[in-house]
Structure formats: C-alpha cells, structure tokens
Design an enzyme around this catalytic site. Sequence first.
Site, PDB file in Angstrom:
ATOM      1  N   HIS A  10       0.747  -1.152  -0.165  1.00 41.77           N
ATOM      2  CA  HIS A  10      -0.056  -0.097  -0.003  1.00 41.77           C
ATOM      3  C   HIS A  10       0.931   1.336   0.058  1.00 41.77           C
ATOM      4  O   HIS A  10       0.716   2.128  -0.902  1.00 41.77           O
ATOM      5  CB  HIS A  10      -1.124   0.088   1.406  1.00 41.77           C
ATOM      6  CG  HIS A  10      -1.863  -0.969   1.241  1.00 41.77           C
ATOM      7  ND1 HIS A  10      -2.763  -1.371   0.384  1.00 41.77           N
ATOM      8  CD2 HIS A  10      -2.087  -2.135   2.158  1.00 41.77           C
ATOM      9  CE1 HIS A  10      -3.616  -2.487   0.692  1.00 41.77           C
ATOM     10  NE2 HIS A  10      -2.759  -2.819   1.859  1.00 41.77           N
ATOM     11  N   CYS A  42      -6.665  -6.626   3.088  1.00 43.33           N
ATOM     12  CA  CYS A  42      -7.914  -6.691   3.611  1.00 43.33           C
ATOM     13  C   CYS A  42      -9.167  -7.265   2.804  1.00 43.33           C
ATOM     14  O   CYS A  42     -10.205  -7.458   3.314  1.00 43.33           O
ATOM     15  CB  CYS A  42      -8.251  -4.994   3.601  1.00 43.33           C
ATOM     16  SG  CYS A  42      -8.267  -4.201   2.429  1.00 43.33           S
TER      17      CYS A  42
END
Length: 453
Positions: A10, A42
Amino acid sequence: MKVAVIGCTHAGTAAIVNTAKLYPEAEITVYERNDNISFLSCGIALYVGGVVEDASGLFYSSPQQLAELGVTTKMQHEVTSVNTSLKTLTARNLQTGEELEETFDKLIVTTGSWPIIPKFEGIELENIVLSKNFNHSNTIIEKAQNARNIVVVGAGYIGIELVEAFQMNGKQVTLIDAEDRILSKYLDPEYTDKIEASLRDHGIALALGEKVTRFEGADGKVGKVITDQGQYEADLVILCIGFRPNTELLKGQVEMMDNGAIIVNEYMQTSQRDVYAAGDSCAIRYNPTGKNAYIPLATNAVRMGTLVARNLVSPTIKYMGTQGTSGIKIYEDNIAGTGMTETAAALAGIQAEAVLINDHYRPEFMPTHESLMLKVVYEKDTRVILGAQIMSKVDLTQSINTISVCIQNKMKMEELAFVDFFFQPHYNKPWNFLNSAGLGALPAVPSREVSHA
C-alpha cells in the site's frame, strides 16, 4: 535523483506512483521480495469466502504499470543490507542468487509488516498457515476445500472476517483468542457482546480467554489445537495473532519504537537524513493521545506513502496524524470506530466519560427505521472528543468519518451537539444521532438565585 524503494504494498505503491509523477526525471528503483505487488490484504476474507471471485481486482498496480511511469521494479529481490550513512544497499535475486549493490540519493522504506508467529510446540505441522499476502490467500482456499474443522487463532479484524467466510462456506469453525473479548482493540463491550452473540448464533464456537499452548497431529498434519483450557479438532489452522513491523534492515540506524516501528517526523522523514518511511513499517502519531502508536491500516499506509513523495525533495505537506478509523461488516451488522474506546482510555490513564445512544436512524413514521447504537467517548475535564463507535443493520458507518474529523480538530461534545447536519426523513431525524450524542453530554446549567430588591 536516484530513489530506492524497499517494498511495494500500500504505502510503497502510493510513494512510487506519486514520486514518478512529481519528479519525472528521478531514477526510481523498487525492490520487492514477492512475485506480486500492491495486494489488498484486507480483501483476503472476501476472496476466501467467494464474494470476490476474480483476485485480479485485489491488485491496484503491477510492474508493467510502474514501468509505464519509468520505474524499474526488481521483483523477487530481497534487500539484505542497507547503509543509510553511505547511502548504499545490497540486494539478492531470489531466483538466481545473484547479489547486487546499489547507491541511492533518497531511500523510501515501505517494508510493511509480517504476522506474529509464536513458537508453539507443533507449529511446523502442515496445514497451519498465515493470512497476510496473496500467496497465503491461495493456500487458505486450497487447503480449506478439504477441511471440515477450521480453527482461527486471533480475534482481530482478519480473524473475524475469516471465521464468517468459513462458516458461510459450510465449515465447522472455532475462534480462539487469549483476550476475553473479540475485537477488544477496536470496540467496547457493548458492541463485542452483540457481535459474539451473532457469531454463536451462526454456529461459530468461541474459545475466548484461552491461550494456545501447542498443536498436535498425525502424519505431519495438524489435528488438534491445545489451549490452557481445552482442545479443538482442526484440519486447518489460520494464525491471525497480529503483526509486527518488518524493519530489521534499519535496526540501529534510525529511531524506532520498542516494537521496531520506525519513527518519522511530520514530513515522513526518519531520524536519518534522506531516509523516509511509511505504512506498516512505521509508527503513526495517534491524535487522541498525541503520542506515537503502532496502528497498521491500509488507510494510514496510502496517506503516508503519498506524503513521502510530496516531501521527498523539501518539506511541503505535514502529516496530520491519525485516529485509527476503521470499519467491518459482520453478517448484517455494519460497524465502525475511530479514536479511543472507553476501555482504551482507561488503560491509558485518561479520565473519560461516554454517551451511549440507542435510537432509530430516521423517523419512526417511515416504513423502515432500523435501530443504531452510537457511543462517543470524551475526556472528562476538557470534554474533547476522544473516540466513537457505531453499529447498525443499515450502513451508517460514514458518520464515524465525521467523528474522525472532530477528533482531528479537537472538538468538544457541546460543539458536536450543535453542528449543522441536514434533516430529511429518508436519511435521519431533525436531531442527527451525532447531535444527540453531543446533547447527551451537555453539562447541567446551574440555577441562579433571583434577587428580589
């Protein structure tokens, strides 16, 4: 300007893309030990549960896309050493074993985190797996096909999402955690009690307040999970105990927290000149306390990565800190939280009070008007808002983003009471439930004696 980036998830992807766009003349080289980049971890439970069928949607960049920006991506290259003073690094090609040494002008460390793996007896048995990256998710899906009894160790967000996914796929599921509540870092008991009841109603066995002591099995495969209070059949075990920063490369070279999280200033700079860090490898400034904390979230990572690029040449935009805002959907319940829980405030030695609102989110004359439970935590003396949690069958989670802004700006409960929110019967009541929480915390007005001259 030679920019070296270690790790591409990320924070790394955000830093790389923005650096390439802001400084097209820069020579950017990325070192990634895995065979893929930018995986949204996630989304693992959604992928495992079959909600997301095409895993390609869980990647938001690729070496090809970075190449179009002029970035050189060295996949399956593990950085083995860094000298931040001499501005050199050594990397090993994991396919060929070849080692290379490179120099840099700027170093961006986005090495992320790795699951905590306790040294349990029997940990080496087959079918005990982690849940962090794309390869893990594929392993879980493959092994779950032939597993009937699945045990998940760790009742954080990932663990809760996985047990739901397994149960919905018809598995016998047990959730084990050493804490006596699920999601204890994110929610107060008023919420976790209801979620635990929902999990049990769906047939998930909860073994809370139990510590795993060992794993047992036969023919090299796990068969049982043994805790200090019982034992549980297991064809497959998923470890979701927590994460630690992946920062051994810089140990002793930059300032860190006790757990190894790199400390950065408000411009994402480490204590070493020209070395920047972002994401799960970093500490964040936690606004409710004003102190450094370790809160690995994708949202923190992309913000910090973007700020690294903005501040790489000169200090430009300050990091505002974070409230640790997060959300989760468990069966039909939409849940979100930001800042400190009442439990966390007590553990931090903060004298806090809270308002708990149980209401309908819109007027009762509407055809449907689901209930909500909102809790707002605030400091007793200053009345400054510290945190909030919400839960409802209808999606009201965006209201927690509003409270996040309130915490960011150190608003008080009486200010929340009279913030201008719109009213429309389809969506809310004349007094928005956030207003109602603020009103519920208003201090009593002392009566004044009337003088009769």
